[in-house]
Design an enzyme around this catalytic site. Sequence first.
Site, PDB file in Angstrom:
ATOM      1  N   HIS A 158      59.208  30.649  34.700  1.00 44.39           N
ATOM      2  CA  HIS A 158      58.186  30.186  33.746  1.00 44.39           C
ATOM      3  C   HIS A 158      56.770  30.394  34.287  1.00 44.39           C
ATOM      4  CE1 HIS A 158      61.474  28.199  31.538  1.00 44.39           C
ATOM      5  NE2 HIS A 158      61.884  27.779  32.721  1.00 44.39           N
ATOM      6  N   SER A 279      34.048  49.835  36.282  1.00 47.76           N
ATOM      7  CA  SER A 279      33.435  49.507  35.006  1.00 47.76           C
ATOM      8  C   SER A 279      32.120  50.270  34.859  1.00 47.76           C
ATOM      9  CB  SER A 279      33.168  48.000  34.926  1.00 47.76           C
ATOM     10  OG  SER A 279      32.264  47.692  33.889  1.00 47.76           O
ATOM     11  N   LYS A 285      33.781  45.663  39.536  1.00 50.53           N
ATOM     12  CA  LYS A 285      35.122  45.743  38.959  1.00 50.53           C
ATOM     13  C   LYS A 285      35.999  46.799  39.635  1.00 50.53           C
ATOM     14  CE  LYS A 285      36.597  43.868  35.915  1.00 50.53           C
ATOM     15  NZ  LYS A 285      36.456  44.214  34.492  1.00 50.53           N
ATOM     16  N   GLU A 292      48.102  49.189  33.705  1.00 50.60           N
ATOM     17  CA  GLU A 292      47.878  48.780  32.318  1.00 50.60           C
ATOM     18  C   GLU A 292      48.321  49.859  31.340  1.00 50.60           C
ATOM     19  OE1 GLU A 292      44.064  45.794  33.095  1.00 50.60           O
ATOM     20  OE2 GLU A 292      43.723  47.789  32.267  1.00 50.60           O
TER      21      GLU A 292
END
Length: 461
Positions: A158, A279, A285, A292
């Site tokens: 969980h 970025s 970043k 992804e």
Amino acid sequence: MATNQMWGGRFEKGNSADVVAFNASISFDQRLAKHDLKGSIAHAKMLTHTKILSETEGAQIVGGLEKLLKKLTTGELTFSDTFEDIHMNIEHLLQQEIGDVAGKLHTARSRNDQTATDMHLFMKDETVQIIALLDELLNVVVAKADANVNTLMAGYTHLQHAQPISYAHYLMAYYEMFTRDKQRFETAYHSTNQSPLGAAALAGTTFPIDREDSAQELGFAGNYQNSIDAVSDRDYLLDFLHAAATLMMHLSRFSEEIIQWNSYEFGYIEISDEFATGSSIMPQKKNPDVAELIRGKTGRVYGSLFSLLTTLKGLPLAYDKDLQEDKEGVFDTIDTVKACVSLFTEMLATIQVKSDKLAAALQDDFSNATELADYLADKGLPFRQAHQVVGKLVHYGIANNLPLQKMSLTQLQEFEPLIADDVYDVLDPENAVARRISLGSTGFEQVKYQIKKAQKKIASQ
């Protein structure tokens, strides 16, 4: 205006330019050119062996096809949607190469069994390549696990700390998943390894062909036993797409954890710069774009599976033009899976595991609560009662910002007198993992055994 198509004998009018473009598949099925040529060579040889073609005719046709195959490898062949598909294009090119005798190649054959044969040959080759990429991935997973047997981390359920485990044991869970993926692709290969050639349009042929001859020439394990099934079957593509979708699901789950664990909040791992981007506006970043994208591309593979299932669900036997829609989704899936597995393997191999951060996360949590409950059960307390006692201790620890291993013996005994000073060995995360002895558990020795077993399997392949 009469049609100039090879099948146009019974037509008075030709198709409009829009219909020609809509009907044509050459824009994507030219990918099958090599396999179409190999299938045609095998067919021509079989026609010659069975004396359907003369030796001279067979030699001319095979020679012409082999010349086209050489031109294909050097990039000299060009295709046109005027000839609709790869089969008609190659027949046209062969006619230019050797003359009208090229028209005899299509004896005892239809585009229905021809396209099915091409796809079977193509899928065999591509499936073998994907299996080889999975072997590389499995090797990296096992190597990474072998280097991290003693790296402690919190196991999750969980998305909450559950119990201390070995990071290697976590990795070996994905080894099992990817092993099953490999088995699914091997099953897909088996279902692909049957020749439809000789089924013709759907009913076979009156010519005395030898299907065993052409199947053996093309390296198939056998032939379809029903000619209608041979030209209409796309189950082998569904097998492949299902294997691909399941593999992508596993890669996506793994990528999701990499994305989370690479974040500032977790900091358990760091992705190499080679597999991250920056970025355009935020200088600090470091985005896990490869992970992804793998997660994102999973959806398009699912789409290909459901697209083909939907295409097939209402088709009457045997061949229908709808089946032309089997190719683009499969081709896209092949490209997607190969790129994702290859990049994921490279990314995983270069990931930096921050063992100190992983271990530190076990120092102020309550993931050792189960070990304490088992300890009390071993002392004779019924497990349900032990569970209740430890639950109260956890509640007390949370309220006082005090992990179980940092509570004094007096504090622990206030909740249960059976607790003795040996409890601290039990509460130590490393000892907790080491004490697990059941086969398949996270105990260090069990994980080492699993890794050695995997290494032996990899070495034997």
